[in-house]
Scaffold this motif. Sequence first.
Motif, short mmCIF file in Angstrom:
data_model
loop_
_atom_site.label_atom_id
_atom_site.label_comp_id
_atom_site.label_asym_id
_atom_site.label_seq_id
_atom_site.Cartn_x
_atom_site.Cartn_y
_atom_site.Cartn_z
N GLU A 64 -23.56 -26.97 14.83
CA GLU A 64 -23.35 -28.27 15.45
C GLU A 64 -24.64 -28.84 16.03
O GLU A 64 -24.89 -30.05 15.94
N ALA A 65 -25.46 -27.98 16.62
CA ALA A 65 -26.73 -28.43 17.17
C ALA A 65 -27.67 -28.93 16.07
O ALA A 65 -28.37 -29.93 16.26
N LEU A 66 -27.67 -28.26 14.94
CA LEU A 66 -28.52 -28.67 13.83
C LEU A 66 -28.02 -29.97 13.20
O LEU A 66 -28.82 -30.78 12.74
N ALA A 67 -26.71 -30.18 13.20
CA ALA A 67 -26.13 -31.34 12.55
C ALA A 67 -26.09 -32.59 13.42
O ALA A 67 -25.92 -33.70 12.92
N ALA A 68 -26.25 -32.41 14.73
CA ALA A 68 -26.08 -33.54 15.67
C ALA A 68 -27.14 -34.61 15.47
O ALA A 68 -28.20 -34.39 14.97
N PRO A 110 -24.65 -21.19 24.20
CA PRO A 110 -24.85 -20.30 25.34
C PRO A 110 -23.54 -19.58 25.71
O PRO A 110 -22.47 -20.17 25.61
N ILE A 111 -23.67 -18.32 26.10
CA ILE A 111 -22.49 -17.59 26.55
C ILE A 111 -22.01 -18.20 27.87
O ILE A 111 -22.74 -18.94 28.52
N ASP A 112 -20.79 -17.89 28.26
CA ASP A 112 -20.18 -18.54 29.42
C ASP A 112 -21.01 -18.46 30.70
O ASP A 112 -21.17 -19.46 31.40
N SER A 113 -21.57 -17.29 31.00
CA SER A 113 -22.32 -17.14 32.25
C SER A 113 -23.60 -17.97 32.22
O SER A 113 -23.99 -18.56 33.25
N ARG A 168 -38.76 -31.19 16.42
CA ARG A 168 -37.30 -31.05 16.51
C ARG A 168 -37.02 -29.57 16.73
O ARG A 168 -37.38 -28.74 15.88
N ILE A 169 -36.39 -29.26 17.86
CA ILE A 169 -36.21 -27.86 18.25
C ILE A 169 -34.77 -27.62 18.69
O ILE A 169 -34.21 -28.39 19.46
N VAL A 170 -34.19 -26.52 18.19
CA VAL A 170 -32.91 -26.03 18.69
C VAL A 170 -33.16 -24.64 19.24
O VAL A 170 -33.77 -23.79 18.57
N ILE A 171 -32.70 -24.41 20.47
CA ILE A 171 -32.77 -23.07 21.05
C ILE A 171 -31.39 -22.45 20.90
O ILE A 171 -30.42 -22.93 21.48
N ASP A 172 -31.32 -21.40 20.09
CA ASP A 172 -30.07 -20.68 19.84
C ASP A 172 -29.88 -19.70 20.99
O ASP A 172 -30.50 -18.64 21.03
N GLU A 200 -29.07 -31.89 25.35
CA GLU A 200 -27.85 -31.74 24.56
C GLU A 200 -27.52 -30.27 24.40
O GLU A 200 -28.37 -29.47 24.01
N CYS A 201 -26.27 -29.92 24.68
CA CYS A 201 -25.82 -28.54 24.58
C CYS A 201 -24.61 -28.50 23.65
O CYS A 201 -23.62 -29.21 23.89
N HIS A 202 -24.71 -27.72 22.57
CA HIS A 202 -23.66 -27.65 21.56
C HIS A 202 -23.07 -26.25 21.51
O HIS A 202 -23.78 -25.27 21.74
N PRO A 203 -21.77 -26.14 21.19
CA PRO A 203 -21.13 -24.83 21.18
C PRO A 203 -21.65 -23.89 20.07
O PRO A 203 -21.59 -22.68 20.22
N THR A 204 -22.15 -24.46 18.97
CA THR A 204 -22.62 -23.62 17.86
C THR A 204 -23.98 -24.10 17.37
O THR A 204 -24.36 -25.27 17.56
N LEU A 205 -24.68 -23.22 16.70
CA LEU A 205 -25.97 -23.55 16.09
C LEU A 205 -25.77 -24.62 15.03
O LEU A 205 -26.53 -25.58 14.94
#
Length: 125
Positions: free
Chosen positions: A121-125, A96-99, A58-62, A114-119
């Motif tokens: 949220e990504a951890l909780a999804a 990820p930043i806007d660009s 299980r990996i989240v890339i911040d 899956e792309c989440h606005p915050t770390l």
Amino acid sequence: MAEGRRTDTGQAEQVGGLSVVTTATDGVRVIAPAGEIDYHTGGQLSRALDVAGAERPRIVIDMRQVTFMDSTGINILIAAYQAVTEVGGWLRLAGPIDSVLRVLQLVGVDDIIECHPTLREALAA
């Protein structure tokens, strides 16, 4: 939601314009690249994403500190996603930043990974 347990694995590496720190939060590997992901620095991120021998990783890339990403980064993310899902795990992106988000959207990576606005949220999804 209460903060999860975080452990620092002490794995940090810097090459050129990219540094990568790997930690763990409640059994989830959190990889935090900072700087530019391109042809010259991509190998470092690939090494951090290696799942050889892992069972259901299980990996989240911040992505909050990634300032630039070219096709090398896109290819690394797709390859990592395929490797992780082949062994029953999952991979998510966070903040990820806007660009950088625009690049992910242009090539459709956000439809695959899956792309989440915050770390959080990504951890909780």
